[in-house]
Scaffold this active site. Structure first.
Site, PDB file in Angstrom:
ATOM      1  N   HIS A  77      -2.559   0.626   3.987  1.00 38.85           N
ATOM      2  CA  HIS A  77      -1.940  -0.400   4.165  1.00 38.85           C
ATOM      3  C   HIS A  77      -2.321  -1.144   5.630  1.00 38.85           C
ATOM      4  O   HIS A  77      -1.925  -2.094   5.922  1.00 38.85           O
ATOM      5  CB  HIS A  77      -0.474  -0.115   4.469  1.00 38.85           C
ATOM      6  CG  HIS A  77       0.343   0.328   3.332  1.00 38.85           C
ATOM      7  ND1 HIS A  77       0.140  -0.342   2.208  1.00 38.85           N
ATOM      8  CD2 HIS A  77       1.317   1.081   3.156  1.00 38.85           C
ATOM      9  CE1 HIS A  77       1.034   0.011   1.219  1.00 38.85           C
ATOM     10  NE2 HIS A  77       1.725   1.165   1.960  1.00 38.85           N
ATOM     11  N   ARG A  82       1.228 -10.156  -3.150  1.00 35.78           N
ATOM     12  CA  ARG A  82       2.428 -10.396  -3.823  1.00 35.78           C
ATOM     13  C   ARG A  82       3.100 -11.457  -3.127  1.00 35.78           C
ATOM     14  O   ARG A  82       3.007 -11.684  -2.010  1.00 35.78           O
ATOM     15  CB  ARG A  82       3.226  -9.169  -4.087  1.00 35.78           C
ATOM     16  CG  ARG A  82       4.423  -9.360  -5.050  1.00 35.78           C
ATOM     17  CD  ARG A  82       5.145  -8.028  -4.884  1.00 35.78           C
ATOM     18  NE  ARG A  82       6.278  -7.926  -6.169  1.00 35.78           N
ATOM     19  CZ  ARG A  82       7.022  -7.190  -6.461  1.00 35.78           C
ATOM     20  NH1 ARG A  82       7.233  -6.065  -5.558  1.00 35.78           N
ATOM     21  NH2 ARG A  82       7.942  -7.403  -7.452  1.00 35.78           N
TER      22      ARG A  82
END
Ligand code: A3P
Length: 338
Positions: free
Chosen positions: A147, A169
């Site tokens: 991440h 997203r």
């Protein structure tokens, strides 16, 4: 102990802050802080917000991880579809060698959560203080996830020919997914008021955030890599993956150097991988209904609705306008649109 928690409860690892090494403790005492969404405090390092466990892993892997040219790194912000990308990529790259695709429960995805098959560098491998993990058991191509924003990746990742697949997203869906996920991790602290979390998200204060800077850090690299002889970063969007999964899966296979043969396509292998990794299949497996990650996070927390546009059930028109405007202002100049 997490705030508001009865003393007899064992604190899951993801909430523990006492396993940090001296150097991480020293570092975090100097960093900007804000209120965490599930841990008490988050820290800003190299421009991005992290929980303490992640900082431990970040520093350790920056120092010790040696990327190989054949490595594949899946990079995302939390709640962008990481679990899905892990399942798809794991199935793709292992289909001809270790794990032929089967829908008969023999494939490892039937008995393992995708996070157990594709470890995060900073959470699963380099997270233990003063321990450098032995990665010699990983066979080539090694598949890892992170991440971390591009700026915080170990230098060897940037300098080697290893490939990066980045998935992002829509900000509104990412926010709603993150809000639900964080609430599920808060144990006895109750639900975060939506408005409070939204205000923090809009100020860029969430794990992995600022949202826009994380994406831009990889977006810029993906554009730069177009000019190089070998493309380094493949940039994907959750929404495109949802709407055009087989097309994107085939592109991903090409990028990773394991394209589908005509024979495989004729056998329906692309569809089999899509079925194997589908939300419905994974969510309903025993391991994902009742299993837990070593960090203590329940596997079911990674499978909520898996839809585009759930934000419509939560955000007001004003909130939508506010977030759209922020994202447009921050990202529009870089040619990035959702
Ligand atoms: P929602 O909370 O909107 O349902 P991450 O894996 O990065 O933590 O992201 C989790 C989000 O991806 C959740 O979104 C989850 O439901 C969704 N997700 C998990 N597995 C998926 C799959 N196989 N297909 C599509 N979406 C999936």
């Amino acid at each position: 102990m997490a705030e508001g928690q009865p003393s007899s409860i064992i604190v899951p690892k993801y909430l523990q802050e006492d396993e940090l090494s001296e150097d991480v403790r020293d570092l975090i005492s100097t960093l900007p802080t804000d209120k965490g969404w599930f841990v008490n405090t988050i820290y800003q390092y190299q421009g991005f917000w992290h929980v303490p466990r992640q900082l431990q892993g970040l520093l350790n892997c920056q120092k010790h991880f040696k990327a190989q040219d054949t490595d594949i790194l899946l990079a995302t912000q939390p709640k962008s579809g990481t679990t899905w990308l892990k399942a798809l990529t794991f199935s793709l790259i292992n289909r001809k060698t270790k794990y032929p695709i089967t829908l008969n429960h023999d494939h490892p995805l039937f008995s393992n959560n995708p996070h157990a098959l594709v470890p995060f560098l900073e959470f699963d491998l380099f997270h233990v203080k003063d321990v450098v993990p032995d990665l010699s058991l990983f066979s080539s191509p090694r598949l890892f996830a992170t991440h971390l924003p591009y700026v915080s990746l170990p230098e060897s990742v940037k300098d080697s020919d290893c490939k990066i697949v980045y998935l992002c997203r829509d900000p509104k869906d990412t926010f709603i997914s993150l809000w639900h996920f964080s609430n599920s991790l808060r144990l006895f602290k109750g639900t975060n008021p939506l408005k409070d979390s939204f205000d923090q998200f809009c100020r860029g204060i969430n794990v992995g955030g600022p949202f826009w800077d994380h994406i831009l850090s990889y977006w810029k690299e993906s554009l730069l890599s177009l000019e190089k002889p070998k493309k380094k970063v493949m940039f994907l969007r959750y929404e495109e993956l949802k709407m055009n999964t087989s097309f994107i899966l085939k592109n991903l296979a090409e990028f990773l150097g394991c394209p589908f043969s005509k024979e495989e396509e004729d056998q329906g292998l692309v569809d089999d991988i899509l079925k194997l990794c589908s939300f419905e299949n994974l969510k309903n497996l025993e391991v994902n209904k009742n299993g837990k990650r070593p960090s203590g996070i329940a596997n079911k927390a990674y499978f909520r609705r898996g839809e585009i546009g759930d934000w419509k059930n939560h955000l007001t028109h004003e909130m939508v306008d506010q977030l759209n405007t922020i994202v447009e202002n921050k990202m529009g100049n870089f040619g990035f649109k959702f």
